[in-house]
Each structure stands twice: as C-alpha cells, then as structure tokens.
Design a protein around this motif. Sequence first.
Motif, PDB file in Angstrom:
ATOM      1  N   ALA A   1     -33.864   0.787  70.857  1.00 28.72           N
ATOM      2  CA  ALA A   1     -32.814   0.209  70.024  1.00 28.72           C
ATOM      3  C   ALA A   1     -32.733   0.879  68.655  1.00 28.72           C
ATOM      4  CB  ALA A   1     -33.056  -1.292  69.845  1.00 28.72           C
ATOM      5  N   THR A   2     -33.859   1.390  68.181  1.00 29.32           N
ATOM      6  CA  THR A   2     -33.885   2.048  66.874  1.00 29.32           C
ATOM      7  C   THR A   2     -33.858   3.570  66.989  1.00 29.32           C
ATOM      8  OG1 THR A   2     -36.314   1.864  66.901  1.00 29.32           O
ATOM      9  CG2 THR A   2     -35.085   0.136  65.747  1.00 29.32           C
ATOM     10  N   ASN A   3     -33.712   4.066  68.247  1.00 33.20           N
ATOM     11  CA  ASN A   3     -33.629   5.512  68.504  1.00 33.20           C
ATOM     12  C   ASN A   3     -34.860   6.246  67.990  1.00 33.20           C
ATOM     13  OD1 ASN A   3     -32.381   7.811  69.582  1.00 33.20           O
ATOM     14  ND2 ASN A   3     -31.448   8.318  67.599  1.00 33.20           N
ATOM     15  N   LYS A   4     -36.024   5.710  68.274  1.00 28.49           N
ATOM     16  CA  LYS A   4     -37.276   6.321  67.836  1.00 28.49           C
ATOM     17  C   LYS A   4     -38.090   6.805  69.040  1.00 28.49           C
ATOM     18  CE  LYS A   4     -37.702   3.445  63.665  1.00 28.49           C
ATOM     19  NZ  LYS A   4     -38.527   2.469  62.916  1.00 28.49           N
ATOM     20  N   ARG A   5     -38.965   7.775  68.793  1.00 30.61           N
ATOM     21  CA  ARG A   5     -39.905   8.229  69.825  1.00 30.61           C
ATOM     22  C   ARG A   5     -40.841   7.077  70.170  1.00 30.61           C
ATOM     23  NH1 ARG A   5     -43.562  11.147  67.571  1.00 30.61           N
ATOM     24  NH2 ARG A   5     -44.212  12.483  69.283  1.00 30.61           N
ATOM     25  N   PHE A   6     -41.243   7.030  71.431  1.00 31.45           N
ATOM     26  CA  PHE A   6     -42.157   5.981  71.889  1.00 31.45           C
ATOM     27  C   PHE A   6     -43.450   6.628  72.358  1.00 31.45           C
ATOM     28  CE2 PHE A   6     -43.343   1.864  73.346  1.00 31.45           C
ATOM     29  CZ  PHE A   6     -43.986   2.006  74.561  1.00 31.45           C
ATOM     30  N   VAL A   7     -44.559   6.285  71.687  1.00 30.38           N
ATOM     31  CA  VAL A   7     -45.875   6.794  72.054  1.00 30.38           C
ATOM     32  C   VAL A   7     -46.782   5.605  72.342  1.00 30.38           C
ATOM     33  CG1 VAL A   7     -47.860   8.182  71.356  1.00 30.38           C
ATOM     34  CG2 VAL A   7     -45.562   8.801  70.565  1.00 30.38           C
ATOM     35  N   GLU A   8     -47.438   5.646  73.485  1.00 28.82           N
ATOM     36  CA  GLU A   8     -48.288   4.529  73.893  1.00 28.82           C
ATOM     37  C   GLU A   8     -49.747   4.963  73.961  1.00 28.82           C
ATOM     38  OE1 GLU A   8     -48.852   1.393  77.651  1.00 28.82           O
ATOM     39  OE2 GLU A   8     -47.140   2.769  77.576  1.00 28.82           O
ATOM     40  N   LEU A   9     -50.625   4.162  73.345  1.00 33.23           N
ATOM     41  CA  LEU A   9     -52.069   4.364  73.414  1.00 33.23           C
ATOM     42  C   LEU A   9     -52.732   3.056  73.823  1.00 33.23           C
ATOM     43  CD1 LEU A   9     -52.939   6.402  70.167  1.00 33.23           C
ATOM     44  CD2 LEU A   9     -52.769   7.289  72.496  1.00 33.23           C
ATOM     45  N   SER A  10     -53.865   3.148  74.466  1.00 35.51           N
ATOM     46  CA  SER A  10     -54.666   1.973  74.799  1.00 35.51           C
ATOM     47  C   SER A  10     -55.967   2.028  74.021  1.00 35.51           C
ATOM     48  CB  SER A  10     -54.959   1.912  76.295  1.00 35.51           C
ATOM     49  OG  SER A  10     -55.890   0.878  76.573  1.00 35.51           O
ATOM     50  N   ALA A  11     -56.306   0.918  73.370  1.00 32.82           N
ATOM     51  CA  ALA A  11     -57.553   0.871  72.591  1.00 32.82           C
ATOM     52  C   ALA A  11     -58.773   0.952  73.500  1.00 32.82           C
ATOM     53  CB  ALA A  11     -57.598  -0.407  71.757  1.00 32.82           C
TER      54      ALA A  11
END
Length: 451
Positions: free
Chosen positions: A85-95
């Motif tokens: 919705a904000t047109n941003k890159r999405f990066v996912e990490l798991s702790a």
Amino acid sequence: MEPDLFTAAAEERQEKDPAGSPLAVRMRPRTLDEVVGQQHLLKPGSPLRRLVGEGAGGPAGPSSVILWGPPGTGKTTLAYVVSKATNKRFVELSAITAGVKEVRAVIDGARRATGGFGKETVLFLDEIHRFSKAQQDSLLPAVENRWVTLIAATTENPYFSVISPLLSRSLLLTLEPLTDDDLRGLLRRALADERGLGGAVAVPEDTEDHLLRIAGGDARRALTALEAAAGAALDKGEPEIALSTLEETVDRAAVKYDRDGDQHYDVASALIKSIRGSDVDAALHYLARMIEAGEDPRFIARRLMISASEDIGLADPNALPLAVAAAQAVAMIGFPEAALTLSHTTIALALAPKSNAATMAIGAALEDVRKGLAGPVPPHLRDGHYKGAAKLGHAQGYVYPHDLSEGIAAQQYAPDALQDREYYTPSRHGAEARYADAVEWTRKHLGRKRS
C-alpha cells in the motif's frame, strides 16, 4: 540474506503470473479491505489505515509497528499489505535464524535503496521476542532515523518481551484469533476467485467443517489443506472435494464432534469423568478428540481447573495452581503448543489422589443457608472498629488465638443454630490425610460435640 533487485523482480513476476505459486500466496491480500478478521484494526480512520496513507493527511504515526497475536492470525499478511500500500520494498527476517549481522545488512541495503532508487523498505521481523536485548537495541537507529519501516511480530506479551525504547517508538496492534466465520469466508473466496481455484471445484458442508477444524484458526493452514484436497479431487475427476478425499490428503480423519452440540458436552464430560476415575489413558484419548476437533483450548483449560477443585481438592493442593498455570499458558500460546500443556495437566490431574470433600463441604453449607439456617453472628466476633461498638457488646470478650500457646481459642464461632454442624469430612487420600488429622485435633480443642 536480504533480497536484492532480482528477488524484487521475481516477486513482481509472481504477482503478474501466480499460477505456480501456492494458494496461500496467490490469495494473499493486496489491500487492507481484503484482510480476513481483525476488524477492530481495520475501521476507517484507524491507526493501521492511516499508516498506509488512508484518510486525511496521508501516512501518519510511528515508523515502527509491533503486531501481537496468536499464530496464523495475519501478522505477516498485514506487514506485506503495508509494504504494497505504501509502495515500499518488503524484506522478511525471522529472529529464530537471523542475528545482528543480518539486521544490519538489511538496514544498509535499505539506506542504499532509498538513496539510489528512492525506494523505502519495510522490514518484517518475525518472532522478535526471540531477540536478546542487545539484538533489539541494534534496531533502534534504523527506527529512530526512519531508514526502514519496522514491522515486528510476536506471540508473546510485548510489555515483557520487547525493550522499552523500541516499544515506546512503536504502534502496538493486538490481533485476535481468527473465527470460523473468518476462515469460512477466506475458503469460499479462494474457491471462487480467479487468483485461487476459480470455481474449478466445490466444497460440501461436511468437508468445509473439517477444513475449519484442521486449520485451528490458521489461515495459511486452511488454504494449504484446501489446495492439496482440491488437487486430489481434480485428479480423480471429481467436481467437489469429498470428505474422504480431504481425509486422505491431509491424513487426518474427521472427528465426530460438534462444538455446539451433544458431542461437545459428551466428550468434555467423558474427559472429566476419566480424570475423576484416575484413568489417565482414557482421559488422554478424550483430550485428543477435543484437540483434533478444534475445540477452544481455553474451554478445555477451564474444565481442568474445575476438576482440580471438584475432584482432587486438598488431596493434592498443588492440583489447582497447576491447572490455573496451564490456563494462563494456554491463553498465551494457543495451539498447537497448547496441546502439550493440556496433556501435562490432564496426566497430573488423572494420577493425583482424589477427594471431593471440599465440594461436599460447601454443598452442605449452602444447603443449610438456603434452608434459612443462619442466625446472627455471635457478638464477640462482630466488628469492633467503630465508635459505639463496645456499648453494643460487639467484639467484647473475643480471644485472640495468637496470644495462646496452642494457637487456637475455644470460643463460639458459628451462629447458635449451627454450633454443632460439621460440613467438612476429609478423606485420607494423599495430602488430605494431614487435614483429617488437623480437623480432628481442632474440633477437639474447640470443644465441639460430634454430630
């Protein structure tokens, strides 16, 4: 490792041509309006909607969000929707697998992306409660300088598991468990939507009910099971997913158990009666049936707390604290891990010595009260902490037991009509044997007559 431009391009291609993607990915909400459940967070003008730029003034609020809720309630989905919705890159990490090194790599990449391409980054950090204080501290510069929009997810109470500086800079959103109606709507959308199964197969009511049970409130689990069963049905040339096909596909038989009907109460009753009868194996069987049928773990925990007082009582004074602790743990962790806690407690209660003496005692006392057997409180036991009490004879002549060497004062305690009533008849089971000795000794020293 942080996704690069090639990964981002691959994600874009997947959205344009999702045919090879899992159903859960294809049905991933693209807007907040497509999100299932969490209506308390999705109202017009809510902080979450303002975060994605809806409403007057555009994006507002902190650049850090903490999502707190049970597994499978949409924490990753909300993070993804915010990024789109904000047109941003999405990066996912798991702790669980990432550390400070990986976090710093993402932050450095986010700064380069912002400076070089004008593309801001959403960093979704799952299981943030597994990060140490030092690891959480490493996120602060990025949050304070808005190098990333941090969206952190946790199943643990953030007031205990997230450091105060990060919590104070974050918007805390609490997610509720998905209801059967939430999941039913999601499944039906996946069946009809062209992004999903596009009407290729139908699902009868009994199959849908079993899908809801095996999902256990988890949207991804529900869609994964639906996709597998749909594939099996289509391979057979069947126009709808039969219950037997679903059972074969997910290798879980449908348990005959209606959470709103007779089976709900019958199985719950059998669980408690098996515990009361000290048959640990039967108790575990009924517990397993309730778990497999998708019973609310909090309902099971409440029944175990009642059992601890009703059927065990003072024969094992630790039974009730154990059951209460189990109820607290179950409320915090949910299924599937809650099954371990419920098993632990069920086994302990089934094997504990039994006594219903406390149950019988309060029952007899209530019966007398309801019959009108009460009478005035003896004057020496009445409140004497007000002016004029002494003139009325209240609290006069009261003997303070702690002033006596034996710690017990032989004076009247019950109303006149109930002086010789004995409600508590302890068993000689387990720890209650010492209460039996105590009752015999105290009644003798109080000068009470045997009824």
